[in-house]
Enzyme design. Structure first.
Site, PDB file in Angstrom:
ATOM      1  N   LYS A 157       0.872  -1.195   0.000  1.00 14.79           N
ATOM      2  CA  LYS A 157       0.000   0.000   0.000  1.00 14.79           C
ATOM      3  C   LYS A 157       0.898   1.230   0.000  1.00 14.79           C
ATOM      4  CE  LYS A 157      -3.998   0.442   2.293  1.00 14.79           C
ATOM      5  NZ  LYS A 157      -5.098   0.412   1.343  1.00 14.79           N
TER       6      LYS A 157
HETATM    7  N1  PMP Z   1      -6.585  -3.278  -3.254  1.00 14.45           N
HETATM    8  C1  PMP Z   1      -6.249  -1.998  -2.989  1.00 14.45           C
HETATM    9  C2  PMP Z   1      -5.552  -1.199  -4.034  1.00 14.45           C
HETATM   10  C3  PMP Z   1      -6.572  -1.439  -1.740  1.00 14.45           C
HETATM   11  O1  PMP Z   1      -6.252  -0.175  -1.473  1.00 14.45           O
HETATM   12  C4  PMP Z   1      -7.251  -2.232  -0.778  1.00 14.45           C
HETATM   13  C5  PMP Z   1      -7.632  -1.642   0.546  1.00 14.45           C
HETATM   14  N2  PMP Z   1      -6.627  -1.824   1.501  1.00 14.45           N
HETATM   15  C6  PMP Z   1      -7.548  -3.566  -1.097  1.00 14.45           C
HETATM   16  C7  PMP Z   1      -7.205  -4.047  -2.347  1.00 14.45           C
HETATM   17  C8  PMP Z   1      -8.177  -4.483  -0.090  1.00 14.45           C
HETATM   18  O2  PMP Z   1      -7.226  -4.848   0.891  1.00 14.45           O
HETATM   19  P1  PMP Z   1      -7.647  -5.166   2.385  1.00 14.45           P
HETATM   20  O3  PMP Z   1      -8.643  -6.256   2.333  1.00 14.45           O
HETATM   21  O4  PMP Z   1      -6.376  -5.594   3.048  1.00 14.45           O
HETATM   22  O5  PMP Z   1      -8.188  -3.912   2.956  1.00 14.45           O
END
Ligand code: PMP
Length: 305
Positions: A157
């Site tokens: 991220k």
């Molecule tokens: N893809 C992206 C680009 C994101 O920003 C997120 C949000 N964190 C997700 C997928 C989903 O990840 P998570 O389930 O860990 O929140």
């Protein structure tokens, strides 16, 4: 908009108004930062706030930081403890979103990752729903492509990459859609603007592999495990073609903010029967019970504040 009450900043929990950075901060100028996004869920009956999979979220955060050559001298355990202390200071008795941010804190000019100071801040905000129409979203296929592992590594991220996500989201919203599907450079459907994606075809649950330029989603990982263990489904991690979305039986998106969001229309074409499908509905209910501390079988996924 609600503001945080406190922030963890420069090693202490301080009033949010005292958590400032200078305008020349490297991370602010160049996107040289990595963030996390966790949720805390309030359980009224148990009078408790539960944080979902903090250890996994902080492990990913530290990996994202490592990609950017950052070392903040913390562990998933120490960051979980700081978060619990912060939430106790805040005293929220409602659902919250928790944002840790690791950033290049040096102030000055010069694009690089080396010879800069690293810092971490964490804050929490009241938070409810995120995605519009999450029980029946109409999405478009974005004309923007997903960032590539050889451009800005997609598995982490990384703040700078979210300028791309913001282009995706705003163009979709202005065109009247609830969300967008993103293709990677190879043309496969890989994500939403900030969500992982799943499709059901002939009773099999299919999601792109991590190597298709997706974020290593914590909700994704949880849903894969639940689909296998609780619904007895076969789950395949394989690339998804664009046209498969038009003929699949169900499609949904997962994320900390979006949770499990049903997609029922793609570019004016109904997905399956055009309403939320049974597998999506079951996974939504299972997930919601678990994150709120209502399913003792997955108590190890939540941490009480
Ligand atoms: N893809 C992206 C680009 C994101 O920003 C997120 C949000 N964190 C997700 C997928 C989903 O990840 P998570 O389930 O860990 O929140």
């Amino acid at each position: 908009m609600d503001l945080p009450i406190h922030a963890y900043f420069q090693g202490k929990i301080v009033p949010y108004a005292d958590a400032h950075v200078g305008v020349a901060t490297h991370g602010l100028n160049y996107g040289t930062a990595a963030f996390g996004g966790l949720r805390g869920y309030w359980n009224e009956a148990r009078q408790s706030l539960f944080v979902f999979r903090p250890h996994d979220h902080f492990r990913r955060l530290l990996n994202s930081a490592k990609i950017l050559c950052m070392d903040i001298g913390e562990t998933p355990e120490s960051l979980t403890q700081i978060t619990l202390d912060l939430l106790r200071a805040d005293g929220y008795r409602r659902d919250v979103y928790i944002r840790p941010l690791v950033y290049k804190a040096s102030e000055g000019i010069g694009v690089r990752l080396h010879d800069l100071e690293d810092a971490i801040t964490i804050f929490a905000l009241p938070f409810n729903g995120y995605m519009k129409n999450d029980s029946g979203a109409h999405v478009t296929v974005s004309s923007w492509r997903r960032v590539d592992d050889n451009t800005i590594p997609a598995r982490g991220k990384i703040s700078g990459a979210y300028a791309s996500s913001a282009l995706v989201k705003t163009d979709a919203a202005r065109a009247g859609f609830d969300e967008a599907l993103l293709l990677d450079q190879a043309g496969h459907v890989v994500e939403g603007s900030a969500m992982n994606v799943f499709m059901v075809r002939d009773g099999v649950l299919i999601t792109p592999p991590i190597t298709d330029n997706i974020l290593e989603g914590i909700t994704r990982r949880s849903i894969i495990e639940l689909a296998r263990a609780e619904l007895g489904l076969t789950v395949l991690e394989r690339s998804i073609d664009r046209s498969e979305v038009f003929i699949c039986d169900e499609f949904f998106m997962t994320g900390t903010a979006a949770q499990v969001a049903a997609v029922t229309k793609v570019d004016y074409r109904p997905v399956g029967a055009g309403v939320m499908g049974p597998i999506t509905a079951q996974l939504r209910t299972l997930f919601d019970d678990i994150v709120r501390g209502k399913n003792p079988r997955y108590a190890q996924w939540i941490t009480a504040v």
